[in-house]
Design an enzyme around this catalytic site. Structure first.
Site, PDB file in Angstrom:
ATOM      1  CG  ASP A  97      48.342  33.905  42.923  1.00 64.12           C
ATOM      2  OD1 ASP A  97      49.110  34.892  42.960  1.00 64.12           O
ATOM      3  OD2 ASP A  97      48.221  33.201  41.908  1.00 64.12           O
TER       4      ASP A  97
HETATM    5  C1  NOJ Z   1      49.933  36.108  40.425  1.00 62.67           C
HETATM    6  C2  NOJ Z   1      50.312  34.791  39.807  1.00 62.67           C
HETATM    7  O1  NOJ Z   1      49.175  33.982  39.665  1.00 62.67           O
HETATM    8  C3  NOJ Z   1      51.365  34.041  40.593  1.00 62.67           C
HETATM    9  O2  NOJ Z   1      51.768  32.921  39.835  1.00 62.67           O
HETATM   10  C4  NOJ Z   1      52.521  34.916  40.925  1.00 62.67           C
HETATM   11  O3  NOJ Z   1      53.490  34.194  41.641  1.00 62.67           O
HETATM   12  C5  NOJ Z   1      52.028  36.112  41.717  1.00 62.67           C
HETATM   13  N1  NOJ Z   1      51.062  36.849  40.932  1.00 62.67           N
HETATM   14  C6  NOJ Z   1      53.168  37.044  42.145  1.00 62.67           C
HETATM   15  O4  NOJ Z   1      53.708  37.693  41.066  1.00 62.67           O
END
Ligand code: NOJ
Length: 768
Positions: free
Chosen positions: A285
């Site tokens: 993430d």
């Molecule tokens: C953080 C989030 O937790 C995740 O779900 C997302 O895909 C990413 N950012 C990218 O935007």
């Protein structure tokens, strides 16, 4: 897997081989050859994902310096980018001007639609209709791929049992069986049958681990759950997604018992890859590899890089740790070189699977993009999925549906009724507020001639401004009936939007109290991103529709239901609690030695101040018609390991209008080596019945669906009685029975990841 046709089981868990049709020998050979030619810097470059913009300002960071990086082979992928034309420019540089011509992967959070925004995921989960969810994901893929994208960070398949957690809006709620089925549907929808086609995109099963179990419902917080709960509840949707061929996984930000998933070798490398056989891409993430330092499991950036690579995380989203610090980790530990090569190969295979090496420009057809975005048939689907998502929580005295032809003036009250942006919810991709048909507009369009629609905002859902309430009450007094739209502004749910008090926000509740005090006919339409604790409203409002945030066609869908054009048939995928203090709350809890007893003189597992039951249970949803259940039949008393048992029931529409019923099958193992939940969903089917029509719904279960995660960490099916409950919700069981499992066996599949085959046969036709 003794005695059971493996192929049949694999089919029942939706198993397809990864990168269907494309992991062939030729492309594998091409990736290997490429790897041999790559310098260390080029390999590291493939693991780098950079932000080409921000989620609300796409492409904003794509400047000349970025083109230079691409030219130098320093980037493998971009996120927060979109558009057939701008991305064509970038891709051309990658394939024509970089030394090895390796194409880029363009990614975005396309979570419930790209330009045609569908209901938020928790709303779509309320349809209990995987086919609709698959169709919505398909449309999202058609639009996103036409806009240059190859990859979405969806579906979010985290089980959420604590509605304080704002991300409950992004998932399928509290239940692993429902969650697994809807995960499969979305993977299929995004990826289609062949990823190399120009209208399919890679799905991402996220956030691998136990992200939804964050303590206190605070986003990003630690999870501390038992191994059994991890395997039986949180992981099965991931298993199902992996077997459905999800081309990528994303590791969760948080830790489980002190081990952040991004560094969790046992979970990612051993379980996911070695035991489940998953070969796709694992991406971190956002900045999560760098955050291993903040977690306190890595002393420096190079150690963080090493931990993540060992856990088999292939791509570093934005953190630049792999880019800047993996090299020093490799110098310290040469064993990592092999792991680096594996990671690079997985990314090259993904690019192959998408057809990018052969047809890199197939996602950049500007005419296709124009044709596809918000195409009329996409809107049509958005409207039908929105209708199916609506849950009728309460309908005392049959207030609903409103007979439009009998009304002269209908008041639509509440600022959310005219708030297009809120209907888009969290993750709106390229959705535009001005393209939403708001709830107010929906009623204006649906009103027959002679019916006046009048609007008052009443109170501001973003703050405590209630200055409009008096005017709203005046309007209500002057109208024949009122649709009161209250709930949560969209920015109260989603990432980092956890709430400690999950009641209806104060200004909204005050508006409701004043409007309901008029005594005039009022229908409450809730728009919100999480189950709410709303005991006062549940008691005092005669009719309540849960509509979540329904996307671009919110208004027409709600008007269709309120005016009775269709009967609501959605069901709650997560329970509504009586109070914020009653969460986490879920139906599938274990029994205790002292089950809750309303008699306070006894010491039992209850609260002193209120019942422990939910306000609205899991699976709940009413209809404008009624259904009766009869003739439960279980085709055998004893079931051996290699057998299946069929459980059938007849459901009849006993009312006077057509409607949908969601037939739900629950099971319970009353005596086992470890305590089993009081009930667990193991099958469901949404059926449409005309008045008088009856259908026989048959569920086929195999014993592996009753396996528990044993004390020895094996999936164990234990002999003995299994209780069967079929009904209209987890709290409205209409028929019960039992069968016996005759022999113990060891399985290797999480029980809730196995789909129950359901067949439906009409046994009496309706009078329509
Ligand atoms: C953080 C989030 O937790 C995740 O779900 C997302 O895909 C990413 N950012 C990218 O935007």
């Amino acid at each position: 897997m003794a005695n059971f046709p493996r192929a049949a089981l694999m089919a029942s868990i939706g198993c397809v081989s990864l990168f269907v049709g494309h992991a062939d020998a030729q492309t594998a050979w091409r990736a290997e050859t490429l790897l041999q030619k790559m310098t260390l810097e080029e390999k590291l470059g493939q693991l780098v994902q950079r932000a080409g913009g921000r989620s609300k300002a796409l492409n904003s960071r794509l400047d000349d310096a970025e083109l230079e990086r691409v030219r130098a082979g320093q980037v493998g992928s971009y996120l927060h980018v979109a558009g057939a034309e701008p991305l064509a420019k970038l891709q051309k540089v990658a394939v024509e001007e970089s030394r090895l011509g390796i194409p880029l992967l363009f990614a975005m959070d396309v979570v419930h639609g790209y330009r045609t925004i569908f209901p938020v995921p928790v709303a779509m989960a309320s349809t209990w209709r995987p086919e609709s969810i698959e169709a919505a994901a398909r449309v999202a893929a058609v639009e996103a791929s036409s806009a240059g994208l190859h990859w979405t960070f969806a579906p979010m398949i985290d089980i959420a049992r604590d509605p304080r957690w704002g991300r409950i809006v992004e998932g399928a709620g509290e239940d692993p069986y429902l969650g697994a089925q809807l995960a499969i549907a979305q993977v299929r929808g995004y990826q289609g049958a062949d990823l190399s086609r120009p209208d399919t995109i890679m799905a991402t099963a996220k956030h691998f681990g136990a992200y939804g179990a964050a303590i206190g419902g605070r986003d990003y917080n630690s999870a501390d759950i038992s191994e059994r709960t991890l395997h039986e509840v949180y992981l099965p949707p991931f298993y199902a997604a992996a077997k459905a061929g999800a081309a990528s996984f994303m590791s969760a930000f948080n830790d489980i018992g002190g081990v952040p998933t991004t560094a969790n070798r046992a979970l990612a490398r051993t379980l996911l890859r070695e035991q489940w056989g998953y070969q796709g891409v694992l991406i971190s993430d956002w900045n999560a590899i760098a955050e291993l330092l903040a977690h306190g499991v890595a002393a420096d950036r190079s150690a963080a890089a090493s931990l993540a690579l060992q856990a088999s995380v292939d791509m570093d989203m934005v953190g630049a740790i792999y880019e800047q610090d993996l090299k020093s980790a490799l110098e310290k530990d040469p064993d990592l070189v092999k792991l680096l090569d594996e990671a690079v190969l997985r990314l090259l295979h993904a690019k192959e699977a998408l057809g990018l090496f052969d047809r890199p420009m197939q996602y950049h057809d500007v005419r296709r993009e124009k044709r596809s975005l918000l195409a009329p048939r996409h809107r049509e689907l958005a409207r039908s999925v929105a209708r199916e998502s609506i849950v009728l929580l309460k309908n005392e005295g049959g207030v609903l549906p409103l007979r439009a032809e009998n009304l002269r003036k209908l008041a639509v009250v509440g600022a959310l009724a005219s708030d297009g942006l809120s209907m888009l919810g969290s993750w709106r991709a390229q959705g535009r507020a001005e393209e939403v048909v708001t709830i107010l507009q929906g009623f204006e369009r649906a009103a027959p001639k002679g019916l006046e629609i009048a609007y008052a905002a009443g109170a501001d859902p973003r703050n405590d401004d209630t200055s409009g309430i008096a005017a709203a009450v005046e309007l209500v007094e002057s109208a024949d009936a009122t649709v009161l739209v209250i709930g949560e502004h969209f920015d109260l749910s989603g990432e980092a939007r956890s709430r400690a008090d999950i009641g209806i926000p104060a200004s909204q509740l005050e508006l409701a109290r004043e409007v309901l005090a008029t005594g005039k006919p009022v229908v409450v339409v809730l728009a919100n991103g999480r189950p709410l604790a709303m005991p006062w409203l549940a008691e005092h409002a005669p009719a309540i529709l849960e509509t979540w945030m329904l996307g671009v066609e919110a208004g027409p869908a709600i008007a269709d239901v309120v005016f009775g054009k269709v009967s609501p048939g959605g069901r709650l995928p997560a329970a509504f609690p009586r109070a914020s203090g009653a969460v986490p709350l879920f139906y599938a809890g274990n029994p205790t030695g002292r089950p809750a007893d309303p008699d306070l003189s006894k010491d039992t597992a209850r609260y002193m101040d209120q019942p422990i039951t939910p306000l609205f249970p899991f699976g709940h949803g009413l209809s404008y018609t009624t259904f009766d259940y009869s003739n439960l039949d279980i085709d055998r008393e004893r079931v051996a390991a290699d057998e299946e048992v069929t459980i059938a029931v007849t459901v009849r529409n006993s009312g006077s209008v057509a409607g949908d019923e969601v037939v739900q099958l629950y099971v319970r193992d009353p005596v086992a080596s470890v305590a089993r939940p009081v009930m667990e969903l193991r099958g469901f089917k949404r059926v449409t019945l005309s008045p008088g029509e009856a259908q026989r719904v048959s569920f086929r279960l195999n014993p592996r669906q009753l396996a528990l995660f044993g004390l020895d960490r094996q999936w164990r099916v234990e002999p003995g009685r299994i209780d069967v409950m079929i009904g209209s919700s987890s709290a409205d069981i209409r028929a019960t029975g039992a069968f016996e499992i005759s022999k113990a066996l060891v399985s290797d599949v999480p029980a809730t990841a196995i789909a129950t085959a359901v067949t439906v046969e009409r046994v009496a036709s309706g009078h329509e």
